[in-house]
Scaffold this motif. Structure first.
Motif, PDB file in Angstrom:
ATOM      1  N   GLU A 152      75.425  58.895  34.810  1.00  0.00           N
ATOM      2  CA  GLU A 152      74.036  58.601  35.169  1.00  0.00           C
ATOM      3  C   GLU A 152      73.425  57.590  34.207  1.00  0.00           C
ATOM      4  OE1 GLU A 152      72.078  62.389  35.263  1.00  0.00           O
ATOM      5  OE2 GLU A 152      72.481  62.661  37.409  1.00  0.00           O
ATOM      6  N   MET A 153      73.725  57.751  32.926  1.00  0.00           N
ATOM      7  CA  MET A 153      73.214  56.800  31.936  1.00  0.00           C
ATOM      8  C   MET A 153      73.819  55.421  32.150  1.00  0.00           C
ATOM      9  SD  MET A 153      73.122  59.067  28.469  1.00  0.00           S
ATOM     10  CE  MET A 153      72.435  57.737  27.506  1.00  0.00           C
ATOM     11  N   GLU A 154      75.110  55.374  32.465  1.00  0.00           N
ATOM     12  CA  GLU A 154      75.752  54.090  32.740  1.00  0.00           C
ATOM     13  C   GLU A 154      75.107  53.412  33.936  1.00  0.00           C
ATOM     14  OE1 GLU A 154      79.778  55.425  33.196  1.00  0.00           O
ATOM     15  OE2 GLU A 154      80.284  55.024  31.099  1.00  0.00           O
ATOM     16  N   GLN A 155      74.785  54.195  34.964  1.00  0.00           N
ATOM     17  CA  GLN A 155      74.137  53.637  36.146  1.00  0.00           C
ATOM     18  C   GLN A 155      72.751  53.095  35.809  1.00  0.00           C
ATOM     19  OE1 GLN A 155      75.507  53.101  39.224  1.00  0.00           O
ATOM     20  NE2 GLN A 155      73.632  51.940  39.514  1.00  0.00           N
ATOM     21  N   ALA A 156      72.007  53.825  34.974  1.00  0.00           N
ATOM     22  CA  ALA A 156      70.673  53.369  34.568  1.00  0.00           C
ATOM     23  C   ALA A 156      70.764  52.056  33.787  1.00  0.00           C
ATOM     24  CB  ALA A 156      69.982  54.443  33.740  1.00  0.00           C
ATOM     25  N   VAL A 157      71.744  51.952  32.904  1.00  0.00           N
ATOM     26  CA  VAL A 157      71.928  50.721  32.129  1.00  0.00           C
ATOM     27  C   VAL A 157      72.351  49.580  33.061  1.00  0.00           C
ATOM     28  CG1 VAL A 157      73.373  49.626  30.355  1.00  0.00           C
ATOM     29  CG2 VAL A 157      72.364  51.870  29.937  1.00  0.00           C
ATOM     30  N   ALA A 158      73.200  49.872  34.040  1.00  0.00           N
ATOM     31  CA  ALA A 158      73.613  48.846  34.998  1.00  0.00           C
ATOM     32  C   ALA A 158      72.430  48.397  35.854  1.00  0.00           C
ATOM     33  CB  ALA A 158      74.745  49.374  35.887  1.00  0.00           C
ATOM     34  N   ASP A 159      71.582  49.330  36.251  1.00  0.00           N
ATOM     35  CA  ASP A 159      70.387  48.972  37.024  1.00  0.00           C
ATOM     36  C   ASP A 159      69.465  48.075  36.210  1.00  0.00           C
ATOM     37  OD1 ASP A 159      71.354  50.496  39.108  1.00  0.00           O
ATOM     38  OD2 ASP A 159      70.008  52.204  38.739  1.00  0.00           O
ATOM     39  N   GLU A 160      69.358  48.394  34.928  1.00  0.00           N
ATOM     40  CA  GLU A 160      68.526  47.590  34.042  1.00  0.00           C
ATOM     41  C   GLU A 160      69.108  46.184  33.899  1.00  0.00           C
ATOM     42  OE1 GLU A 160      66.017  48.859  30.188  1.00  0.00           O
ATOM     43  OE2 GLU A 160      68.171  49.139  30.028  1.00  0.00           O
ATOM     44  N   ALA A 161      70.420  46.072  33.811  1.00  0.00           N
ATOM     45  CA  ALA A 161      71.068  44.759  33.717  1.00  0.00           C
ATOM     46  C   ALA A 161      70.828  43.960  34.999  1.00  0.00           C
ATOM     47  CB  ALA A 161      72.563  44.925  33.458  1.00  0.00           C
ATOM     48  N   ALA A 162      70.855  44.626  36.148  1.00  0.00           N
ATOM     49  CA  ALA A 162      70.591  43.943  37.415  1.00  0.00           C
ATOM     50  C   ALA A 162      69.144  43.455  37.467  1.00  0.00           C
ATOM     51  CB  ALA A 162      70.889  44.871  38.589  1.00  0.00           C
ATOM     52  N   ALA A 163      68.223  44.249  36.965  1.00  0.00           N
ATOM     53  CA  ALA A 163      66.809  43.844  36.935  1.00  0.00           C
ATOM     54  C   ALA A 163      66.635  42.622  36.024  1.00  0.00           C
ATOM     55  CB  ALA A 163      65.936  44.999  36.459  1.00  0.00           C
ATOM     56  N   ILE A 164      67.349  42.600  34.911  1.00  0.00           N
ATOM     57  CA  ILE A 164      67.290  41.449  34.001  1.00  0.00           C
ATOM     58  C   ILE A 164      67.822  40.205  34.705  1.00  0.00           C
ATOM     59  CG2 ILE A 164      68.347  40.479  31.910  1.00  0.00           C
ATOM     60  CD1 ILE A 164      68.059  43.298  30.675  1.00  0.00           C
ATOM     61  N   LYS A 165      68.896  40.376  35.455  1.00  0.00           N
ATOM     62  CA  LYS A 165      69.474  39.245  36.183  1.00  0.00           C
ATOM     63  C   LYS A 165      68.473  38.707  37.211  1.00  0.00           C
ATOM     64  CE  LYS A 165      73.595  37.938  38.764  1.00  0.00           C
ATOM     65  NZ  LYS A 165      74.866  38.402  39.331  1.00  0.00           N
ATOM     66  N   ARG A 166      67.772  39.615  37.898  1.00  0.00           N
ATOM     67  CA  ARG A 166      66.763  39.172  38.870  1.00  0.00           C
ATOM     68  C   ARG A 166      65.630  38.421  38.177  1.00  0.00           C
ATOM     69  NH1 ARG A 166      67.857  44.250  40.944  1.00  0.00           N
ATOM     70  NH2 ARG A 166      66.012  45.154  39.954  1.00  0.00           N
ATOM     71  N   LEU A 167      65.191  38.934  37.021  1.00  0.00           N
ATOM     72  CA  LEU A 167      64.125  38.249  36.287  1.00  0.00           C
ATOM     73  C   LEU A 167      64.561  36.863  35.825  1.00  0.00           C
ATOM     74  CD1 LEU A 167      62.602  41.141  34.121  1.00  0.00           C
ATOM     75  CD2 LEU A 167      61.477  39.876  35.959  1.00  0.00           C
ATOM     76  N   ARG A 168      65.805  36.739  35.413  1.00  0.00           N
ATOM     77  CA  ARG A 168      66.311  35.419  35.009  1.00  0.00           C
ATOM     78  C   ARG A 168      66.334  34.460  36.196  1.00  0.00           C
ATOM     79  NH1 ARG A 168      71.191  37.618  31.183  1.00  0.00           N
ATOM     80  NH2 ARG A 168      69.918  37.955  29.335  1.00  0.00           N
ATOM     81  N   GLY A 169      66.686  34.976  37.361  1.00  0.00           N
ATOM     82  CA  GLY A 169      66.654  34.152  38.574  1.00  0.00           C
ATOM     83  C   GLY A 169      65.247  33.704  38.898  1.00  0.00           C
ATOM     84  N   GLN A 170      64.279  34.615  38.773  1.00  0.00           N
ATOM     85  CA  GLN A 170      62.881  34.251  39.009  1.00  0.00           C
ATOM     86  C   GLN A 170      62.414  33.211  37.997  1.00  0.00           C
ATOM     87  OE1 GLN A 170      60.726  37.947  38.830  1.00  0.00           O
ATOM     88  NE2 GLN A 170      61.285  38.546  40.919  1.00  0.00           N
ATOM     89  N   ARG A 171      62.832  33.377  36.753  1.00  0.00           N
ATOM     90  CA  ARG A 171      62.459  32.403  35.719  1.00  0.00           C
ATOM     91  C   ARG A 171      63.021  31.024  36.057  1.00  0.00           C
ATOM     92  NH1 ARG A 171      64.718  33.244  29.749  1.00  0.00           N
ATOM     93  NH2 ARG A 171      66.609  32.899  30.938  1.00  0.00           N
ATOM     94  N   GLN A 172      64.265  30.981  36.539  1.00  0.00           N
ATOM     95  CA  GLN A 172      64.881  29.706  36.902  1.00  0.00           C
ATOM     96  C   GLN A 172      64.147  29.068  38.086  1.00  0.00           C
ATOM     97  OE1 GLN A 172      67.306  28.005  35.272  1.00  0.00           O
ATOM     98  NE2 GLN A 172      66.801  26.381  36.701  1.00  0.00           N
ATOM     99  N   ARG A 173      63.790  29.884  39.088  1.00  0.00           N
ATOM    100  CA  ARG A 173      63.051  29.346  40.241  1.00  0.00           C
ATOM    101  C   ARG A 173      61.677  28.823  39.807  1.00  0.00           C
ATOM    102  NH1 ARG A 173      65.746  33.641  42.426  1.00  0.00           N
ATOM    103  NH2 ARG A 173      64.008  35.112  42.225  1.00  0.00           N
TER     104      ARG A 173
END
Length: 175
Positions: free
Chosen positions: A35-56
């Motif tokens: 469960e903790m690994e999944q939470a950390v992976a979800d957080e990494a995905a959110a960071i990736k989305r934010l980086r995409g928004q920053r690039q756009r």
């Protein structure tokens, strides 16, 4: 009233003890780590989305600034040919573009703050997860060792036990 309270506590304690026996701690520990690994992976995905928004947002700023440069060139052309009425249209467009640039820059700054916060949180959570993984491995290894000590060694068959029993009987009879 005190007797009823004490009895209810006893029954509750017994129920909890039964549940503790039914639950397997190593399974619960592995599940918690997953469960903790999944939470950390979800957080990494959110960071990736934010980086995409920053690039756009960055791309959008580049396009807006390019449009301002083009508008400046058109204004130069209007002023060179004494077309003040036409120049007003381009001045209005330049003002609108400047307002859009300010809005997009503010959005970009907010995205940057959110991204920094998320990345810092992700680093902390990843470090915690790594520490918990290490501790879980130690606990699970200890549990496996205690199970290994409690169970008979692998490779001891019933026939081996029977033969050893006969030898022990023979040795004791010879004494």
């Amino acid at each position: 009233m005190a007797i009823i309270t004490r009895l209810s506590r006893l029954f509750q304690a017994d129920a909890h003890a039964v549940l503790d026996l039914l639950e397997e701690p190593d399974v619960l520990l592995r599940h918690s780590v997953r469960e903790m690994e999944q939470a950390v992976a979800d957080e990494a995905a959110a960071i990736k989305r934010l980086r995409g928004q920053r690039q756009r947002t960055s791309n959008q700023l580049t396009e807006l600034r390019s449009a301002v440069e083009q508008t400046d060139q058109e204004l130069d052309l209007c002023f060179a040919n004494d077309k003040d009425e036409l120049a007003r249209t381009f001045v209005r467009r330049k003002l609108e573009l400047a307002a859009s640039i300010r809005t997009v820059e503010q959005r970009g700054q907010e995205l940057e703050r959110r991204l920094e916060d998320r990345e810092a949180s992700h680093r902390v959570n990843q470090a915690r997860l790594d520490g918990i993984r290490e501790k879980a491995e130690l606990v699970l290894d200890r549990g496996a060792e205690s199970v290994d000590r409690a169970s008979p060694p692998a490779g001891v068959s019933e026939e081996d036990v029977e033969v050893a029993l006969l030898r022990e009987k023979q040795r004791r009879a010879a004494k």
